[in-house]
Structure formats: structure tokens, C-alpha cells
Design an enzyme around this catalytic site. Structure first.
Site, PDB file in Angstrom:
ATOM      1  N   GLY A  13       0.620  -0.912   0.480  1.00  0.00           N
ATOM      2  CA  GLY A  13      -0.130   0.105   0.133  1.00  0.00           C
ATOM      3  C   GLY A  13       1.160   0.758   0.561  1.00  0.00           C
ATOM      4  N   GLY A  16       4.184   0.289   2.673  1.00  0.00           N
ATOM      5  CA  GLY A  16       4.984  -0.681   2.253  1.00  0.00           C
ATOM      6  C   GLY A  16       5.813   0.134   0.240  1.00  0.00           C
ATOM      7  N   PHE A 116     -10.823  19.877   7.670  1.00  0.00           N
ATOM      8  CA  PHE A 116     -11.065  18.445   8.059  1.00  0.00           C
ATOM      9  C   PHE A 116     -11.716  18.198   9.704  1.00  0.00           C
ATOM     10  CE2 PHE A 116     -10.236  14.259   5.900  1.00  0.00           C
ATOM     11  CZ  PHE A 116     -11.014  14.933   4.524  1.00  0.00           C
ATOM     12  N   ASP A 213      -3.062  -9.427   9.502  1.00  0.00           N
ATOM     13  CA  ASP A 213      -2.537 -10.417   9.110  1.00  0.00           C
ATOM     14  C   ASP A 213      -1.299  -9.771   9.731  1.00  0.00           C
ATOM     15  OD1 ASP A 213      -4.329 -10.504   7.565  1.00  0.00           O
ATOM     16  OD2 ASP A 213      -3.166 -11.028   6.147  1.00  0.00           O
ATOM     17  N   GLN A 232     -11.542   2.793  14.958  1.00  0.00           N
ATOM     18  CA  GLN A 232     -11.858   4.442  15.372  1.00  0.00           C
ATOM     19  C   GLN A 232     -13.553   4.163  14.147  1.00  0.00           C
ATOM     20  OE1 GLN A 232     -10.540   7.636  11.332  1.00  0.00           O
ATOM     21  NE2 GLN A 232     -10.712   7.925  13.819  1.00  0.00           N
ATOM     22  N   HIS A 234     -15.895   5.641  12.261  1.00  0.00           N
ATOM     23  CA  HIS A 234     -16.391   6.795  10.740  1.00  0.00           C
ATOM     24  C   HIS A 234     -17.866   7.004  10.848  1.00  0.00           C
ATOM     25  CE1 HIS A 234     -15.684   9.542   7.488  1.00  0.00           C
ATOM     26  NE2 HIS A 234     -14.575   9.488   7.011  1.00  0.00           N
ATOM     27  N   LEU A 244     -17.301   4.371   2.169  1.00  0.00           N
ATOM     28  CA  LEU A 244     -16.966   5.169   2.860  1.00  0.00           C
ATOM     29  C   LEU A 244     -17.763   6.735   1.703  1.00  0.00           C
ATOM     30  CD1 LEU A 244     -15.579   6.348   5.277  1.00  0.00           C
ATOM     31  CD2 LEU A 244     -13.826   7.403   3.640  1.00  0.00           C
ATOM     32  N   THR A 246     -16.389  10.498   2.301  1.00  0.00           N
ATOM     33  CA  THR A 246     -14.960  11.153   2.968  1.00  0.00           C
ATOM     34  C   THR A 246     -15.625  12.404   3.585  1.00  0.00           C
ATOM     35  OG1 THR A 246     -13.309  12.073   2.286  1.00  0.00           O
ATOM     36  CG2 THR A 246     -15.019  12.779   0.710  1.00  0.00           C
ATOM     37  N   GLU A 247     -14.883  12.407   4.882  1.00  0.00           N
ATOM     38  CA  GLU A 247     -15.190  13.865   5.558  1.00  0.00           C
ATOM     39  C   GLU A 247     -15.489  14.717   4.789  1.00  0.00           C
ATOM     40  OE1 GLU A 247     -13.111  12.970   9.003  1.00  0.00           O
ATOM     41  OE2 GLU A 247     -12.853  15.292   9.358  1.00  0.00           O
ATOM     42  N   ARG A 278     -14.292  12.609  14.752  1.00  0.00           N
ATOM     43  CA  ARG A 278     -15.055  11.519  14.293  1.00  0.00           C
ATOM     44  C   ARG A 278     -15.594  10.713  15.317  1.00  0.00           C
ATOM     45  NH1 ARG A 278     -10.634   8.860   9.493  1.00  0.00           N
ATOM     46  NH2 ARG A 278     -11.563  10.862   8.609  1.00  0.00           N
ATOM     47  N   HIS A 342     -13.480   1.768  10.976  1.00  0.00           N
ATOM     48  CA  HIS A 342     -12.260   2.285   9.352  1.00  0.00           C
ATOM     49  C   HIS A 342     -11.496   2.264   9.609  1.00  0.00           C
ATOM     50  CE1 HIS A 342     -11.703   5.233   6.920  1.00  0.00           C
ATOM     51  NE2 HIS A 342     -11.132   6.000   7.344  1.00  0.00           N
ATOM     52  N   ARG A 377      -7.631   9.030  16.093  1.00  0.00           N
ATOM     53  CA  ARG A 377      -7.448   9.839  14.147  1.00  0.00           C
ATOM     54  C   ARG A 377      -7.053  10.631  13.821  1.00  0.00           C
ATOM     55  NH1 ARG A 377      -7.169   8.836   9.363  1.00  0.00           N
ATOM     56  NH2 ARG A 377      -9.044   7.234   8.347  1.00  0.00           N
TER      57      ARG A 377
HETATM   58  C1  LIG Z   1     -12.250   4.231   2.620  1.00  0.00           C
HETATM   59  C2  LIG Z   1     -11.386   4.405   3.344  1.00  0.00           C
HETATM   60  C3  LIG Z   1     -11.193   6.288   3.022  1.00  0.00           C
HETATM   61  C4  LIG Z   1      -9.714   6.435   3.709  1.00  0.00           C
HETATM   62  N1  LIG Z   1      -9.726   7.742   3.742  1.00  0.00           N
HETATM   63  C5  LIG Z   1      -8.365   8.524   3.776  1.00  0.00           C
HETATM   64  C6  LIG Z   1      -8.109   9.838   3.529  1.00  0.00           C
HETATM   65  O1  LIG Z   1      -9.237  10.426   2.343  1.00  0.00           O
HETATM   66  N2  LIG Z   1      -7.215   9.955   4.698  1.00  0.00           N
HETATM   67  C7  LIG Z   1      -6.950   9.769   5.150  1.00  0.00           C
HETATM   68  O2  LIG Z   1      -5.241  10.334   5.796  1.00  0.00           O
HETATM   69  N3  LIG Z   1      -6.991   8.303   5.641  1.00  0.00           N
HETATM   70  C8  LIG Z   1      -7.945   7.303   4.507  1.00  0.00           C
HETATM   71  N4  LIG Z   1      -7.950   6.547   5.026  1.00  0.00           N
HETATM   72  C9  LIG Z   1      -6.892   5.394   5.922  1.00  0.00           C
HETATM   73  C10 LIG Z   1      -5.955   4.830   4.681  1.00  0.00           C
HETATM   74  O3  LIG Z   1      -6.034   5.155   4.067  1.00  0.00           O
HETATM   75  C11 LIG Z   1      -5.267   3.816   5.375  1.00  0.00           C
HETATM   76  O4  LIG Z   1      -4.482   3.783   6.754  1.00  0.00           O
HETATM   77  C12 LIG Z   1      -3.789   3.566   4.813  1.00  0.00           C
HETATM   78  O5  LIG Z   1      -3.813   4.253   3.414  1.00  0.00           O
HETATM   79  C13 LIG Z   1      -2.979   2.318   5.613  1.00  0.00           C
HETATM   80  O6  LIG Z   1      -1.912   2.233   4.426  1.00  0.00           O
HETATM   81  P1  LIG Z   1      -0.995   1.015   4.352  1.00  0.00           P
HETATM   82  O7  LIG Z   1      -0.059   1.185   3.259  1.00  0.00           O
HETATM   83  O8  LIG Z   1      -1.182   0.402   6.117  1.00  0.00           O
HETATM   84  O9  LIG Z   1      -2.317  -0.404   4.401  1.00  0.00           O
HETATM   85  P2  LIG Z   1      -3.017  -1.115   2.901  1.00  0.00           P
HETATM   86  O10 LIG Z   1      -2.570   0.507   1.872  1.00  0.00           O
HETATM   87  O11 LIG Z   1      -4.141  -1.409   3.602  1.00  0.00           O
HETATM   88  O12 LIG Z   1      -1.990  -1.830   2.285  1.00  0.00           O
HETATM   89  C14 LIG Z   1      -1.810  -3.156   2.710  1.00  0.00           C
HETATM   90  C15 LIG Z   1      -0.980  -3.786   2.182  1.00  0.00           C
HETATM   91  O13 LIG Z   1      -0.588  -4.910   2.778  1.00  0.00           O
HETATM   92  C16 LIG Z   1      -0.245  -6.273   1.693  1.00  0.00           C
HETATM   93  N5  LIG Z   1      -0.742  -7.468   2.880  1.00  0.00           N
HETATM   94  C17 LIG Z   1      -1.683  -7.296   3.934  1.00  0.00           C
HETATM   95  N6  LIG Z   1      -1.436  -8.843   4.340  1.00  0.00           N
HETATM   96  C18 LIG Z   1      -0.642  -9.331   3.910  1.00  0.00           C
HETATM   97  C19 LIG Z   1      -0.119 -10.740   3.795  1.00  0.00           C
HETATM   98  N7  LIG Z   1      -0.610 -11.179   4.593  1.00  0.00           N
HETATM   99  N8  LIG Z   1       0.646 -11.091   3.144  1.00  0.00           N
HETATM  100  C20 LIG Z   1       1.126 -10.235   2.127  1.00  0.00           C
HETATM  101  N9  LIG Z   1       0.725  -9.061   1.711  1.00  0.00           N
HETATM  102  C21 LIG Z   1      -0.206  -7.954   2.462  1.00  0.00           C
HETATM  103  C22 LIG Z   1      -2.249  -5.794   0.894  1.00  0.00           C
HETATM  104  O14 LIG Z   1      -1.991  -6.685  -0.235  1.00  0.00           O
HETATM  105  C23 LIG Z   1      -1.530  -4.532   0.792  1.00  0.00           C
HETATM  106  O15 LIG Z   1      -0.360  -4.326  -0.028  1.00  0.00           O
HETATM  107  C24 LIG Z   1      -9.111   5.842   4.544  1.00  0.00           C
HETATM  108  C25 LIG Z   1      -9.377   4.070   4.466  1.00  0.00           C
HETATM  109  C26 LIG Z   1     -10.539   4.172   4.083  1.00  0.00           C
HETATM  110  C27 LIG Z   1     -11.379   2.281   4.369  1.00  0.00           C
END
Ligand SMILES: Cc1cc2nc3c(=O)[nH]c(=O)nc-3n(C[C@H](O)[C@H](O)[C@H](O)COP(=O)(O)OP(=O)(O)OC[C@H]3O[C@@H](n4cnc5c(N)ncnc54)[C@H](O)[C@@H]3O)c2cc1C
Length: 565
Positions: A13, A16, A116, A213, A232, A234, A244, A246-247, A278, A342, A377
């Protein structure tokens, strides 16, 4: 031992990918593992924006950003981490922009910033209402460039066990989703960036892949999780899908109405109104719904007064979602919304460089708890956390990996053990189907550990989780015995993760006898209790259950103040 990578990043994500880019640019040979194609990671669903004190709309400063974040966290955030976060955020935004992120602009041509919740200044940088989509594409482009320079991306590899040898993390065992088979991938340093766990709740904005995981792998490897009770909710997730809204809709001026057409936030937060934090807005909505002033278990988000032009330019994605999933065009009708699970404030305990208590293992993003968000958050702070702390974890992991020699073991014993375990799961023919247990977990967590937490419900949820765990560990049946794209298998493993984390959450939630941020106990402990609970919950897994202890909050400048809305 021959190691495949200097730095191995689990998760692709925003966190990463940002970590991988940094580690590569510091000279490390990087491998990235993801159970999804990187651009399908959940970060891509983020809508509203990303916070940095640029001061393009009104006066702002990193100090104000830090203070808002501390206050929003209900004083549970670690203030040194928050100061780093707020100070480094502007530079990271410009870096993203230079990489090609097409952020929306204001009339002067500067990056536009919208208000926000609980932010003292409009500081949320955005790309209409598809900010996450834009960021994930830009980061993936950068990843692709580095793939040409030797970075390896293991797409559709499901990591399920960390390899810890002589106290060091030396790799991870994965199931190769596309081809089948248990694989060992080794690295001198490993970064967990696996995101959140919202799928544990039936009503959630989180994608099916958000199953905690990394949290459970860390817990099982002996690491502590921090502040696990804080989930949290939302305030604006659409009825009935949970998708969702958005806010940013409230940031642009949207109102919340009850069934009588009353703008009820005037009663709960007369100053901040819909832009209270929130936790406050979710509780207000739930109170209205519980008091019978909702509409089909929802309240109404009204954007009509914003006018068609603003909705079409600033909130086109939200309009499309409302039309597709709620059959409502927000230009003409309000959108039914309600609180939904959320964001997970809890996570793997780590320092400001993402270092965990296991040598070589880092964590960043939603899987980690640095802690920037404390008990609650602020909107827009999570995307920023993925970038600031993803970058820092990538830097630190590369520095570590380039300085150490590999361990002596080749990890084959761990791989063979994992192989036997997976085969055992596939061979089992007696027991339940995993989805039955998963559905009961999701429904019961929502009912008993949701927006409001009642002592009786929490106690009964402990018993429910114990029984669900007994049923799960007695053996679940995976009907698909094939090896290629066996989602039945990976979902069964994910269920085990969620059950373990849920047990930790309940234990810490019951023990926290106060109301703080997203942990609200209106019936028995309605107030925040700084004398006894201004401290982090720390959960370990010992033998067959969670064990709870506490850790001091790191304070720098800000003493707790009473909350006023
Ligand atoms: C609908 C929605 C809208 C949002 N909008 C906002 C916003 O506008 N602003 C804001 O600041 N935050 C927002 N958030 C929160 C924010 O998007 C997330 O907290 C953030 O993007 C998480 O990023 P990450 O890279 O930590 O995880 P993720 O983007 O969830 O990535 C996780 C990665 O880990 C991999 N993975 C997971 N488990 C395994 C496994 N067992 N083996 C191999 N790979 C694995 C997945 O494939 C993925 O690539 C929002 C959240 C949601 C749900």
C-alpha cells in the site's frame, strides 16, 4: 547463508511502497511482497486527503498540526512521534507532488487545502475525492522505475509466518497465491506494512483484504501490540453497503440531519459542529439513531445546499458512490449514513524509525502504532503517516541491513514446518466452514464492541470470542483443495488472525475503565481518567491467550486539557 534481499517489505500500500522506494534509494536490494497487486491495496480507496501544514488556505504551522493531533488523540498519542510527523509532512507532500501527484489547486495555483474534522486550519491536501487512488498510482510508478533497477515485487504472495532466528527476523514464509506452494523469502531486514483489520467488524469501510495479518504475525512472533482497544468508527459510511463517504463532504460544508430535519450536531458540538473529531460525531449519530431519531438505522448527510457545481468538481467520487450504492443523487437528496468500523489506531509497538523489539523487524503504516493517533485519528493524518513513517522505516531498515552480516540458518526448517501446517489445513475434512465463524465474529464485534462499549456486552463478547476460537482451532474445513488462487485457504488463515486480535482488543477494552477517544463507556466510566489511564495498553500473546500491561505515553510539550467541542 545466502539472503535474497537486504530489505524485505511485506505490503505494497502507500506505506510499503514508500518504504521500498526509500530503502532502494539508500542502496539496499529490496523485495516487496503483497497478497494483492500493489495498486489494489486498500490505500487506493482513501478519498478525502492528506494533512500537512502548508498554510495555503489560511495560516498554519507544523506546531498547530502537532497540537491538533495530540488533542485529537485524546492525549494518548506519543508527542515526540507527533512532532516528527507534523514537521516532516510538508516536505513529503512536495516530494509526492514532484513525483507527479496531481493534487487539486486553489485560485492562486497553490496546492488547495480543505478543512477536516478537529483541524485548527484547513490543512488537508487533496486530489478531488480520490486522493488515495492518485497516491497509489504515483508510488507504483516510482516502484516500477526501481523494478528496472533490480527491485523485486512478489505480487499475490500471502505472507503468513515471520521467520525469527537467534532473535533476528530473517524473512517470511508465504503462500504463492498464483501458483500454489509454500515459499521462504529472506531478507536481512523486514518491514511489516500490511495495513489494518477493519474486516473484523461486519459494518466496515475496509476492503476484504484488511484482516490484520501483520498484527497477528507479529503477536505470534512474540511482539507486543499497543492500544489494541482503539477502533475508529467513521461517521459517514453509507447505508446499507458500509462504503465510505469522505469527511471531505463535511469539510466542504455538508450537514448532518436527523429524521426531523434537525442539524443535530448543534446540540453535541456547538462550535465544531459536523467537523468535530470522528469519535464525537459517530457517538452523536449513534445517540440519535438509538433514540429513534434516525432513518432506517441511519442519519442523513445533506450536501444539497453546496450546489451542483461544487459537488461535481470537489466531490464527484462521493456523488458517484451515493448514486451507485444508495440510489441517491446528493445534488437533490441527502445520503443515508451511519458509523462504520474504519481505522485501527492500535498496532505493532515500534519506535519513531519503525523499529520493533525484534532485531531487523520494522513496522509502519496502519499495522503499526508509533503512536501518532493515540485514542482517535484525525482525518487526513493516516495517509500522511503512511508516507512519513513508511519513508523512515525504509531508511532505517536499509541502514540496518547494509551494516549487518546475514544469520547462519537458511530458514528451511521453518519453511518445511509451515508447509506441513498448510497441508494439515488443506487435508482437514472435519469441522465447520470458516465463513460461519467469520460472520459471527463480525456481527458480534459490531454489537458488543462498537461505538459505545457496555460492560455486560464486552463481558459476553469475551465468551463469544473464546467459543469462536475453540471452534476455529478444533479445525475448519477448506473445501477448495486446489493450489491455484485458493482464497478459501487464505481466508481461513486470515480468520485465525482476526480471532487472536479480537481477544486482545476485548481484554484491553474491559481493563480500560474510562472513556477516551474511540473507547467510550457511557454507562460505567463516562469520563477520561488521566490519573489512572493516561497510558498505552500493551498486549502480548502468551501460551493460549493475551496478557496485558501498560506503557507510559511520551509527552513533550502538551499537558492534557479538558475536551470542548
Ligand atoms: C475507505 C477509506 C478511505 C480513507 N480515506 C482516507 C483519507 O482520505 N485520508 C487519510 O489520511 N486516510 C484515509 N483512510 C485511511 C488510510 O487510507 C489507511 O490507513 C492507509 O491507506 C493504510 O495504508 P497501509 O499502507 O498501511 O495499508 P494498505 O493500503 O491496506 O496496504 C496493505 C498492504 O499489505 C498487503 N498485505 C496485507 N496482508 C498481507 C499478507 N498476509 N501477505 C502479503 N501482503 C499482505 C496488502 O496486499 C497491501 O498491499 C481511509 C481508509 C478507508 C478504509
Amino acid at each position: 547463508m545466502e539472503v535474497m534481499h537486504d530489505v524485505l517489505v511485506i505490503g505494497a500500500g502507500c506505506t510499503g511502497m514508500r518504504a521500498a522506494i526509500e530503502a532502494h534509494d539508500r542502496g539496499a536490494n529490496v523485495g516487496v511482497i503483497s497478497k494483492l497487486h500493489p495498486t489494489r491495496s486498500h490505500s487506493g480507496a482513501a478519498e478525502g486527503g492528506i494533512n500537512a501544514a502548508l498554510g495555503n488556505t489560511a495560516a498554519d504551522s507544523p506546531e498547530t498540526h502537532a497540537f491538533d493531533t495530540v488533542k485529537g488523540s485524546d492525549y494518548l498519542g506519543d508527542q515526540d512521534a507527533i512532532e516528527i510527523f507534523a514537521n516532516e509532512a510538508p516536505g513529503d507532500i512536495y516530494q509526492l507532488e514532484h513525483w507527479g501527484a496531481v493534487f487539486s489547486r486553489n485560485a492562486e495555483g497553490k496546492l488547495a487545502q480543505r478543512p477536516f474534522g478537529a483541524a485548527g486550519s484547513p490543512r488537508t491536501v487533496f486530489a478531488a475525492d480520490i486522493t488515495g487512488h492518485v497516491l497509489i498510482q504515483v508510488l507504483y510508478e516510482q516502484l516500477q522505475k526501481r523494478m528496472d533497477e533490480g527491485m523485486t515485487v512478489y505480487e499475490e504472495f500471502f505472507a503468513f509466518r515471520l521467520v525469527i532466528e537467534d532473535g533476528r527476523c530473517t524473512g517470511v514464509i508465504c503462500w504463492d497465491i498464483m501458483n500454489g506452494g509454500v515459499e521462504l523469502i529472506t531478507g536481512k531486514a523486514v518491514i511489516l506494512a500490511t495495513g489494518g483489520q477493519g474486516r473484523m467488524f461486519r459494518a466496515t469501510t475496509n476492503a476484504y483484504a484488511c484482516t490484520g495479518d501483520g498484527l497477528a504475525m507479529a503477536l505470534r512472533a512474540g511482539l507486543p501490540l499497543k492500544d489494541v482497544e482503539f477502533m475508529q468508527f467513521h461517521p459517514t459510511t453509507m447505508y446499507p453497503s458500509g462504503i465510505l463517504i469522505t469527511e471531505g463532504c463535511r469539510g466542504e460544508g455538508g450537514y448532518l440531519l436527523n429524521k426531523e430535519g434537525e442539524r443535530f450536531m448543534q446540540r453535541y458540538a456547538p462550535n465544531a459542529l459536523e467537523l468535530a473529531s470522528r469519535d464525537v460525531v459517530s457517538r452523536s449519530e449513534q445517540t440519535e439513531i438509538d433514540a429513534g431519531r434516525g432513518v432506517n438505522g441511519s442519519v442523513l448527510l445533506d450536501l444539497r445546499h453546496l450546489g451542483a457545481e461544487k459537488i461535481l468538481t470537489r466531490l464527484p467520487g462521493s456523488r458517484e458512490l451515493a448514486m451507485t450504492y444508495s440510489n441517491v443523487d446528493p445534488i437533490y437528496e441527502p445520503i443515508p449514513v451511519r458509523p462504520g468500523a474504519h481505522y485501527y489506531m492500535g498496532g505493532v509497538e515500534c519506535d519513531n524509525w519503525g523499529r520493533t523489539q525484534i532485531e531487523g523487524l520494522h513496522a509502519a503504516g496502519e499495522v503499526a502504532c508509533v503512536s501518532v493517533h493515540g485514542a482517535n485519528r484525525l482525518g487526513g493524518n493516516s495517509l500522511m503517516e503512511t508516507i512519513v513513517f513508511g519513508r523512515r522505516a525504509g531508511y532505517s531498515a536499509a541502514e540496518y541491513a547494509l551494516a549487518v552480516t546475514p544469520g547462519s540458518s537458511d530458514g528451511e526448517a521453518a519453511r518445511a514446518d509451515a508447509d506441513r501446517w498448510v497441508q494439515g489445513l488443506l487435508d482437514n475434512t472435519k469441522g465447520e466452514r470458516p465463513w460461519q465463524i467469520r460472520d459471527e465474529l463480525g456481527q458480534s464485534m459490531l454489537e458488543n464492541f462498537g461505538v459505545f462499549r457496555h460492560p455486560d456486552k464486552m463481558n459476553s463478547q469475551v465468551g463469544i470470542i473464546e467459543k469462536l476460537r475453540e471452534r476455529y482451532y478444533a479445525g475448519v474445513v477448506i473445501e477448495d483443495k486446489g493450489r491455484v488462487f485458493n482464497n478459501d485457504l487464505t481466508q481461513a488463515i486470515e480468520l485465525g488472525y482476526m480471532l487472536d486480535i479480537a481477544a486482545c482488543m476485548l481484554q484491553a477494552g474491559i481493563a480500560r475503565k474510562e472513556s477516551r477517544g474511540a473507547h467510550s463507556r457511557p454507562h460505567d466510566f463516562p469520563d477520561r481518567d488521566d490519573a489512572n489511564f493516561l497510558k498505552h495498553s500493551i498486549s502480548h500473546w502468551r501460551d493460549d491467550g493475551p496478557v496485558l500491561s501498560y506503557q507510559e505515553v511520551r509527552m513533550t510539550r502538551w499537558e492534557p486539557m479538558e475536551r470542548k467541542y
